[in-house]
Design an enzyme around this catalytic site. Sequence first.
Site, short mmCIF file in Angstrom:
data_model
loop_
_atom_site.label_atom_id
_atom_site.label_comp_id
_atom_site.label_asym_id
_atom_site.label_seq_id
_atom_site.Cartn_x
_atom_site.Cartn_y
_atom_site.Cartn_z
N GLU A 188 10.94 20.90 85.08
CA GLU A 188 11.84 21.89 85.67
C GLU A 188 12.66 21.20 86.75
O GLU A 188 12.11 20.56 87.65
CB GLU A 188 11.01 23.04 86.25
CG GLU A 188 11.88 24.10 86.89
CD GLU A 188 11.27 25.49 86.86
OE1 GLU A 188 10.32 25.72 86.08
OE2 GLU A 188 11.75 26.35 87.61
N ASN A 231 5.71 26.80 88.85
CA ASN A 231 5.66 27.88 87.86
C ASN A 231 4.57 27.45 86.88
O ASN A 231 4.82 26.77 85.90
CB ASN A 231 7.02 28.05 87.16
CG ASN A 231 8.08 28.44 88.18
OD1 ASN A 231 7.84 29.23 89.08
ND2 ASN A 231 9.27 27.87 88.05
N GLU A 312 9.62 34.97 92.34
CA GLU A 312 10.38 34.80 91.10
C GLU A 312 9.52 35.09 89.88
O GLU A 312 9.49 34.33 88.91
CB GLU A 312 10.95 33.37 91.03
CG GLU A 312 11.89 33.08 92.20
CD GLU A 312 12.58 31.72 92.13
OE1 GLU A 312 12.01 30.79 91.54
OE2 GLU A 312 13.70 31.62 92.67
N ARG A 345 2.84 28.46 99.13
CA ARG A 345 4.28 28.41 99.38
C ARG A 345 4.83 29.69 100.01
O ARG A 345 4.40 30.79 99.66
CB ARG A 345 5.03 28.12 98.08
CG ARG A 345 4.69 26.76 97.52
CD ARG A 345 5.39 26.53 96.21
NE ARG A 345 6.70 25.95 96.32
CZ ARG A 345 7.76 26.36 95.64
NH1 ARG A 345 7.70 27.41 94.84
NH2 ARG A 345 8.91 25.74 95.76
N LYS A 381 10.11 25.77 102.58
CA LYS A 381 11.29 24.95 102.23
C LYS A 381 12.11 24.67 103.49
O LYS A 381 12.07 25.46 104.44
CB LYS A 381 12.16 25.68 101.21
CG LYS A 381 11.55 25.70 99.81
CD LYS A 381 12.53 26.21 98.75
CE LYS A 381 11.85 26.24 97.38
NZ LYS A 381 12.74 26.70 96.29
N ASP A 386 17.40 28.17 99.51
CA ASP A 386 16.81 27.46 98.38
C ASP A 386 17.45 26.10 98.17
O ASP A 386 18.23 25.93 97.24
CB ASP A 386 16.99 28.33 97.13
CG ASP A 386 16.15 27.84 95.97
OD1 ASP A 386 15.43 26.85 96.14
OD2 ASP A 386 16.21 28.46 94.89
N GLU A 414 18.61 19.18 92.34
CA GLU A 414 18.95 20.41 91.60
C GLU A 414 20.32 20.96 92.00
O GLU A 414 21.10 21.36 91.14
CB GLU A 414 17.87 21.45 91.85
CG GLU A 414 18.20 22.80 91.22
CD GLU A 414 17.14 23.87 91.44
OE1 GLU A 414 16.11 23.58 92.08
OE2 GLU A 414 17.35 24.99 90.96
N HIS A 542 24.99 28.54 97.65
CA HIS A 542 24.61 29.27 96.44
C HIS A 542 25.83 29.74 95.64
O HIS A 542 25.93 30.91 95.26
CB HIS A 542 23.73 30.46 96.82
CG HIS A 542 22.79 30.87 95.72
ND1 HIS A 542 23.23 31.39 94.52
CD2 HIS A 542 21.43 30.86 95.64
CE1 HIS A 542 22.18 31.67 93.75
NE2 HIS A 542 21.08 31.35 94.40
N TRP A 564 20.87 36.54 93.01
CA TRP A 564 21.03 35.35 92.18
C TRP A 564 22.51 35.11 91.85
O TRP A 564 22.83 34.25 91.04
CB TRP A 564 20.21 35.46 90.87
CG TRP A 564 18.75 35.17 91.07
CD1 TRP A 564 18.13 34.90 92.26
CD2 TRP A 564 17.72 35.13 90.08
NE1 TRP A 564 16.78 34.69 92.07
CE2 TRP A 564 16.50 34.83 90.73
CE3 TRP A 564 17.70 35.31 88.69
CZ2 TRP A 564 15.27 34.71 90.05
CZ3 TRP A 564 16.48 35.20 88.02
CH2 TRP A 564 15.28 34.89 88.69
C1 BDP Z 1 14.47 27.11 92.68
C2 BDP Z 1 14.50 26.52 91.30
C3 BDP Z 1 13.38 27.02 90.43
C4 BDP Z 1 12.07 26.84 91.16
C5 BDP Z 1 12.13 27.52 92.50
C6 BDP Z 1 10.89 27.28 93.34
O1 BDP Z 1 15.74 26.85 90.70
O2 BDP Z 1 13.42 26.31 89.23
O3 BDP Z 1 11.02 27.35 90.41
O4 BDP Z 1 13.20 27.00 93.25
O5 BDP Z 1 10.99 26.50 94.27
O6 BDP Z 1 15.34 26.37 93.46
O7 BDP Z 1 9.86 27.87 93.10
#
Ligand code: BDP
Length: 721
Positions: A188, A231, A312, A345, A381, A386, A414, A542, A564
């Site tokens: 991912e 995930n 998520e 997290r 984070k 994000d 990413e 974003h 989103w």
């Molecule tokens: C987002 C990503 C996603 C991750 C998520 C995370 O797009 O793929 O699963 O963060 O950190 O930035 O859990």
Amino acid sequence: MNQKSVCLLALLFLSTLFSGSLRAEDGYKLWLQYDQVQDATKLQAYRQTVNELVVQGSSPTLTAVQKELQMGLQGLLGKPVPASKQANQQNILVAGTPASSALIKALNLDAKLKTVGDEGYLLLTANQNGKKQTVIAANTDIGVLYGSFHFLRLLQTHQDISNLSVASAPKIKHRVLNHWDNLDRTVERGYAGFSLWDWHRLPGYIDQRYIDYARANASIGINGTVLTNVNANALVLTEDYLKKVAALADAFRPYGLKVYLTARFSAPIEIGGLKTADPLDPQVQAWWNKKSDEIYSHIPDFGGFLVKANSEGQPGPQNYGRNHADGANMLADAVAGKGGIVMWRAFVYSEDEPDDRAKQAYNEFKPLDGKFRDNVLVQVKNGAIDFQPREPFHPLFGAMPKTPLMMEFQITQEYLGQGTTLAYLSPMYKETLEADTYAEGKGSTVAKVVDGTLHNYQQTGIAGVANIGNDRNWTGHLFGQSNWYAFGRLAWNHALSSEEIAEEWVKMTFTNDNKFVAPVKDMMLTSHEAVVNYMTPLGLHHIMGWSHHYGPGPWIKDKHRADWTSVYYHKADEKGIGFDRTKSGSNAVSQYFPPVAKTYGNIKKVPEKYLLWFHHVPWDYKVNSGRTLWNELAYRYSAGVDSVRQMQKTWDSLQGKVDEERFQHVKQLLAVQEQEAEWWRDACLLYFQTFSKRPIPADLEKPAHTLDYYMSLDPKFVPGI
Ligand code: BDP
């Protein structure tokens, strides 16, 4: 052999002869190239200092020490260095602990060694029985290994080693890579091929790459790796997979690299046959306790769990009306007796809550301060949204004095151009680490929160989402290696400067020739800002393409979740642009300590790089340069593209100073990056212009296509989704 093949052979021979240090290089060896030192005086001095290598004692880690030093020295000095268990020669290199080595013990280093703890080391120049010794000493074998890599780095970067007096210890305890690797080997948000973990061939087959991966991590002090995606898939916790995990753990152990797994919260249901995963249910607790026993029976030094819960769509304690502390504590209890930790997290935001997404993690976690077990770290984070190209620091840092907060950075790019972009991220990491939270008055930096000195955390940690895959050069873009390197170096010592780290990396990876080092270092140091400029200048965030996050998509709207979409974040309208997070808006600024809240909340005082993060600003607002906001946006976007072109010029001028293979690799990717930078600039300016209704300043390059064209682009099969 016919005549043609003889000619070919002769050609091959000649080309190896003349290529010298410019031999073809595919990047596999990372920064551990160990090429022969080119400076004759230095080479001579090093050869004189190291006549013999003495590593006494034996353990898998000491064997790794000896191997690495022998390999490194042979390469760097251009000749093998004899290794023995006794000091026979003058001028020896001796490595060990007082327990493993009589030579080290005789040096009486106890007082000094006390200052460097379990993982630290000393590098010293000493005299014993009239023999000059260069000493790598530590309290533990792993400390000796870290010290050995430091010593080799001194040679790789042509430092003086004649009079060493170095004491080094990590500032943060858990220095961990997070692999977002799935069991089917997709990664991912990974842009460097497939997962390194070849689950199918494990546990029987140990790929040399696993060892080289562990070596690379040890060389920068990384001491933990989470093998699986946040995930998570519960399957990795089943017996079959635990055996595979154990094989990896065995391969990594000599290098001090602990293995962790992601725990899927609903695993008791999915693989345990229970009806619930409620953390307060005794059956569920018993299941995790038993699972933990099973894991530790395979991996006695298992590090613990990383958990993404109620985020998520992932399952978590809230599915059962419990909170994050309930969930984390249940898992923490299961691993506590065995020395394990839980990294829980804080990346959460609700599916139905209309509140500013930037506020939600703080609102959720701050009230739980002090409610977590001692072996839980809350992993936050760097910013509140994000991993955007630039974010102000997360307001949780400093706000939970009774709960160890660990940092989560993203190394994989990413949101930073993925596998085609040169962006050296140390300046971005440092910007967050050096930010002042004011939690305990001036000087309460994020770094002090994370290293535990501000609030006296007993557990401390830092995580980086890995950019590593099975591409031959590990990271896809060769310069991606510098981000893996920088993450490790900062995890060990966040006080290092981005410049020092870049310089080390360039010298170790390419050459010590200053005509190469200086320009490449400059290029690296400006590269992150360049990307911010052509993607999200002035605090925009974003606004990337839907789902794959590759390329611009400021027009993204009307999706099943507003948070989103891009329009949710830039809020462009005919009056202006930006997210009002002041009192008149979402008031997210109030989550910061007062001096910060005051600065960020004041349009005149907020650092311009965060302007549109915190304020909705009129198009004609005068910014620091004296330009209107609209014109400034246009100039910033253009400056970003110009910087990429400058990087291209710099790189082109270095042809011949680096092997052709790596030269061409970077050259081609810079050309791709230039196109992408233009794409971002043109798409964003044309789109925002539909609101600003102002012209792009006449002296700037005009977009090559129409907005419709950019909106119609729909790249397929972007990796890493
Ligand atoms: C987002 C990503 C996603 C991750 C998520 C995370 O797009 O793929 O699963 O963060 O950190 O930035 O859990």
